[in-house]
Design a protein around this motif. Structure first.
Motif, PDB file in Angstrom:
ATOM      1  N   TYR A 224       0.801  -1.216   0.000  1.00 38.45           N
ATOM      2  CA  TYR A 224       0.000   0.000   0.000  1.00 38.45           C
ATOM      3  C   TYR A 224       0.835   1.267   0.000  1.00 38.45           C
ATOM      4  O   TYR A 224       0.369   2.310  -0.441  1.00 38.45           O
TER       5      TYR A 224
ATOM      6  N   GLU B 231       3.639   1.433  -1.723  1.00 38.85           N
ATOM      7  CA  GLU B 231       3.965   1.528  -3.152  1.00 38.85           C
ATOM      8  C   GLU B 231       2.773   2.080  -3.925  1.00 38.85           C
ATOM      9  O   GLU B 231       2.920   2.960  -4.782  1.00 38.85           O
ATOM     10  N   ALA B 232       1.589   1.601  -3.576  1.00 36.92           N
ATOM     11  CA  ALA B 232       0.379   2.086  -4.240  1.00 36.92           C
ATOM     12  C   ALA B 232       0.235   3.588  -4.029  1.00 36.92           C
ATOM     13  O   ALA B 232      -0.084   4.333  -4.952  1.00 36.92           O
ATOM     14  N   SER B 233       0.509   4.032  -2.804  1.00 29.91           N
ATOM     15  CA  SER B 233       0.426   5.454  -2.499  1.00 29.91           C
ATOM     16  C   SER B 233       1.381   6.263  -3.363  1.00 29.91           C
ATOM     17  O   SER B 233       1.052   7.332  -3.842  1.00 29.91           O
ATOM     18  N   ARG B 234       2.568   5.709  -3.527  1.00 32.62           N
ATOM     19  CA  ARG B 234       3.554   6.421  -4.343  1.00 32.62           C
ATOM     20  C   ARG B 234       3.076   6.473  -5.782  1.00 32.62           C
ATOM     21  O   ARG B 234       3.232   7.486  -6.469  1.00 32.62           O
ATOM     22  N   SER B 235       2.481   5.377  -6.240  1.00 33.17           N
ATOM     23  CA  SER B 235       2.040   5.342  -7.632  1.00 33.17           C
ATOM     24  C   SER B 235       0.908   6.333  -7.860  1.00 33.17           C
ATOM     25  O   SER B 235       0.705   6.828  -8.958  1.00 33.17           O
TER      26      SER B 235
END
Lengths: 326, 299, 319
Positions: free
Chosen positions: B191, B193-197
């Motif tokens: 999550y 990583e998802a936030s960064r994306s």
């Protein structure tokens, strides 16, 4: 043909928040000598629990609460832990989905396989080593002599699965239970492993109980199949009939929702909704609320598993009706 | 699935549910389901009440000297006896709660704020910053926290405030390391990583993705550190570097009592028991909290 | 010819693989010279086995992993040259859906909070949040009654719907789908595939679909790129590649798909050996140790990408 394993009305329950939940509900099937029997179903259908119940490897929360598991002439459910330990690994052995976690990381491969031979066959010394190397060659591991001294983490996923298989067949078991043996592997490696299983079956006259969610794997290797849904058997037949002429609406749905060459460009059929959890099982057919052919009766009673023809049985009210019609 | 056109019809017509009141009684309920934790919590609550209402509950002024009753064993007038200069032990113990609690809360505040900050920053930024900060923490960790606290008090001079500071600072390295460990697993999670994306800012990621997921760990460690803080402060006072006489502090009382161990057992025994009981309950509570917040224990 | 929406040229990503401080620096080429194009409303599939660099490629496109070399042109702009702030703004246009929806969502946040994140990050006025979220939930087949639930209260398929909702809430141009259905059951998998196709039609999305499962890929993509050990070995239109795969690796991959039709001829090419380690790749053509047609040329020289029969192939067989 001779039956190696007969499972009758197997019921397994798990401790839930309130009382026990029936996860496997009166499951019947047989495995014949030298055949590959498949158990197919989605996650949560109870297929893995069924396989664990056979060797009674359930964790503390689960218990087999009814039925009969007849292996050759013994009822496994009546055996004590000591007798079972003799059967596990020697007569019936098991391979799991994830070979990474099933191998002991601090023992060399040779040691791990050797242990089983020492334990079950009472052999010693150089005999064991030559047997292990032979086994490693049999499962297609190159440089078996060198790999004997390697630790599991040095091997790739496919190689580890081969080692697992070597361990499983070390004592020439009559039944091999393979729980999703290729799910964690790449497609090209999956093809290799399925090939290996098939040749083992032919060469060693072994019976295999293969648990999978993948109908493709069924078509590749299974002779007969049990389809499970929500803890119950919904259809049993030979794999060819199953894929050609599925009877149960769930099986039909499963086949149609698998992307294939023939479905390109078309919209995939899918089964609406999701698999119910054990505490959601109602009075009626457990597939009723997702079934395109659901009728009034489906909500009121669980249909019985009926023999439709000599090698097919199906749990669906549709076929009950037909019978009455005739 | 609804078609796009349908989805865009005005939504006023539909009722948007209101956010449910976000009070989580489950956690408290779960803690209460641990018998030991329940008693510990009740006991600690009692201690806090005693501290707050010390002037009402204490039979005498803790500094009042009873010249006619020196080194009296427990009696009707003085339930837990008196000391060499005639002070009532029970009253001193009760007032001592105030000192002990405020010291540990204050010390813990320092540890909590600084430790969390350092731990999160190290885990989130990583690389050189992490390396430097963590090596410093490692050096500090190599010394037992009480020795570190001693050194700090030695520099700042003996007083209760300095003891609090010292205890607080001395616990930072351990605390920071634990938080960093917890945060590292979050950093590698999908999550974040998802936030960064998605393009979220760093502060948002730290606040919304890290903090909610370390609260459990924070609560557990904080509780466990209370015990350490109480013990360390008592220890500092015991060797004369913390609370200065005549302050009624448990460590000081213990230290004064040790001189009369053979003549007046009650002087050292009761403060010792008090410290033990509080630290024990805090630790038990911490263990229970760990069970509650540990994701693996969630069935 | 109009320029495509996304153009990737010679993308390269090296990871440092230094085992200890005293060793010489070593590099692993996770992605080595990958080029591809994505047109408007098109789906391109990137397939390959684990470790072939397909996920790294996907993450490089969003700069979740910084590419070492190469160009990524989005609407003609090279995004590898953008500053971090500019890149964050551009993330509005390129979004990602992850394999494991449980992993990619913070378990402590409600669906409303999860779906607000992109809106907050891109400074959409707060007054519009609820409306946008509810509309997007509608699009993915969920409803406003799910707003205040937590991820663990959903089934795998529903969670992936939320993951998709999060990716499309800002109406991006491109969505990178990293194994979006591999963690799902067959019957749910088809629901999600259908949903993705519907969304593409309605919102005009372009997809980059990363998967190891050719069966799934052949259903949803228009064009397909096959990767092996960090390199693209064959890329072209789906029909052409499936009808007549040219690269021996593509042939093996396609024949390894388990066929659920029992009567289909089972003439399978079973590859021998395993995927070599990316830190020590074979010389020449990286596929040669497993290739049945390998010659001396393959062992020494690296094949170039060539246009053959309407697609691009990197293999010495087609010189």
């Amino acid at each position: 043909m001779e039956n190696v394993l007969e499972v009758k009305e197997l019921t397994t329950q798990f401790k839930g928040k309130v009382g026990y939940l029936t996860v496997v509900d009166k499951v019947d099937f047989t495995v014949r000598k030298g055949e590959v029997m498949g158990i197919v179903g989605e996650s949560g259908c109870g297929k893995s629990v069924t396989s664990l119940s056979i060797l009674q490897l359930l964790d503390k929360k689960g218990k087999v609460s009814g039925g009969e598991i007849r292996f050759k002439d013994i009822d496994l459910l009546k055996q004590g832990e000591k007798e079972l330990r003799k059967i596990r690994g020697k007569e019936i052995s098991m391979i799991f989905q994830d070979p990474m976690t099933s191998l002991n990381p601090v023992l060399t491969i040779g040691k791990q396989i050797g242990e089983i031979i020492v334990k079950h066959e009472k052999q010693k010394g150089s005999n064991v080593k030559s047997k292990v190397v032979e086994l490693l060659q049999l499962v297609g591991i190159p440089r078996a002599n060198e790999l004997f001294h390697e630790y599991p983490h040095r091997l790739s996923g496919g190689m580890k699965q081969r080692v697992m298989i070597a361990m499983a067949i070390a004592c020439n078991p009559s039944l091999l239970i393979a729980d999703e043996p290729t799910t964690a592997l790449d497609v090209t490696i999956q093809a290799q492993i399925l090939d290996l299983l098939r040749s083992l079956k032919d060469d060693m006259d072994m019976s295999i109980l293969l648990i999978t969610h993948d109908l493709g794997v069924v078509a590749e290797i299974c002779d007969r199949v049990v389809v499970m849904y929500a803890g119950q058997v919904v259809e049993t037949t030979d794999s060819r009939t199953l894929l050609r002429n599925p009877r149960h609406p769930y099986t039909t749905g499963l086949i149609e929702s698998t992307p294939q060459q023939s479905t390109i460009g078309k919209r995939l059929k899918s089964i609406p909704g999701q698999v119910p959890t054990p505490d959601e099982y109602g009075m009626g057919c457990r597939f009723a609320d997702r079934c395109p052919k659901a009728m009034e009766i489906c909500n009121h009673g669980v249909p019985p598993l009926l023999m439709i023809d000599e090698n097919t049985s199906c749990r669906c009210w549709l076929y009950k009706e037909e019978e009455h019609g005739v | 699935m609804t078609k796009l056109s349908e989805a865009y019809k005005p939504i006023q017509a539909r009722s948007i549910p209101k956010a449910p009141l976000n009070v989580k009684f489950d956690t408290l309920k779960k803690i209460m389901s641990y018998k030991r934790a329940k008693y510990c919590l009740a006991f600690l609550f009692l201690i806090v009440i005693i501290g707050v209402f010390a002037p009402i509950l204490a039979p005498y002024n803790p500094n009042k000297l009873f010249y006619d009753a020196l080194l009296q064993p427990p009696s009707k007038e003085h339930l837990l006896g008196t000391d060499a200069i005639g002070r009532d032990t029970l009253s001193r113990l009760i007032y001592g709660v105030r000192v002990t609690l405020s010291v540990s809360v204050f010390a813990l505040g320092i540890t909590f704020v600084a430790g969390t900050f350092i731990g999160l920053i190290c885990a989130y930024i990583g690389g050189v910053v992490d390396n430097i900060l963590m090596r410093i923490m490692d050096i500090l960790l190599a010394l037992p926290s009480i020795i570190l606290a001693l050194a700090i008090v030695a520099i700042l001079g003996p007083s209760l405030t300095n003891a609090m500071l010292a205890v607080g600072i001395a616990s930072i390295p351990g605390f920071a390391r634990l938080i960093r460990g917890a945060a590292l697993t979050i950093k590698s999670s999908g999550y974040v990583e998802a936030s960064r994306s998605i393009g979220s800012s760093h502060s948002w990621i730290l606040r919304r993705q890290f903090l909610p997921n370390v609260t459990g760990v924070l609560i557990v460690y904080t509780t466990l550190f209370i015990g350490v803080a109480i013990l360390d402060t008592a220890a500092l006072s015991f060797i004369g570097l913390g609370a200065q006489p005549p302050t009624s502090e448990w460590g000081t009382m213990l230290s004064e009592g040790k001189d009369y161990l053979y003549e007046a057992w009650w002087l050292a025994t009761f403060p010792g028991l008090a410290i033990t009981a509080v630290v024990f309950s805090v630790n038990f509570l911490g263990d229970a909290l760990r069970d509650v917040f540990d994701p693996k224990s969630k069935g | 010819m109009t320029t495509s929406l996304l153009q990737v040229r010679d993308l390269e990503k090296r990871f440092r693989a230094q085992k200890s401080f005293f060793q010489a620096k070593q590099y692993v080429h996770a992605v080595n010279g990958v080029s591809l194009e994505l047109n408007d409303k098109e789906t391109i599939g990137i397939v390959g086995e684990s470790g072939c660099g397909k996920s790294t490629t996907g993450r490089c496109l969003l700069r979740l992993i910084e590419p070492t070399k190469g160009e990524i042109l989005f609407q003609g702009r090279d995004i590898t040259k953008l500053s971090k702030v500019e890149m964050n703004k551009l993330r509005k246009e390129i979004q990602m859906v992850f394999q494991d929806p449980m992993e990619s969502m913070n378990p402590k946040l409600t669906i409303r909070e999860i779906l607000s994140e992109p809106l907050i990050a891109h400074k959409i006025p707060k007054a519009q949040h609820v409306e946008l979220i509810v509309k997007t939930l509608d699009l993915v087949g969920l409803s406003e009654k799910h707003l205040f639930r937590y991820p663990h209260e959903f089934s795998g398929g529903q969670r992936q719907r939320i993951g998709i909702a999060r990716a499309i809430i800002l109406r991006p141009k491109i969505v990178v789908l990293d194994e979006p259905v591999s963690a799902l059951d067959v019957s749910v998998q088809s629901q999600i595939l259908n949903l993705l196709q519907d969304l593409q039609e309605e919102l005009g999305l372009s997809y980059i679909f990363i998967s190891h499962d050719l069966g799934v890929v052949q259903h949803i993509v228009h064009r397909i790129g096959v990767m092996y050990l960090g390199e693209m070995v064959e890329i072209g239109e789906k029909e052409k590649i499936f009808d007549k795969p040219l690269h021996p690796y593509t042939q093996a991959l396609i024949s390894a798909i388990p066929k659920s039709d029992p009567d289909e001829v089972k003439e399978r090419i079973i590859l021998t050996g395993e995927l070599p380690s990316p830190s020590n790749p074979p010389s020449g053509c990286k596929f040669h140790p497993r290739c049945m047609y390998a010659t001396d040329t393959c062992r020494s020289a690296k094949p170039e990408m060539r246009e053959v029969e309407g697609r691009k192939v990197a293999c010495h067989l087609y010189n």
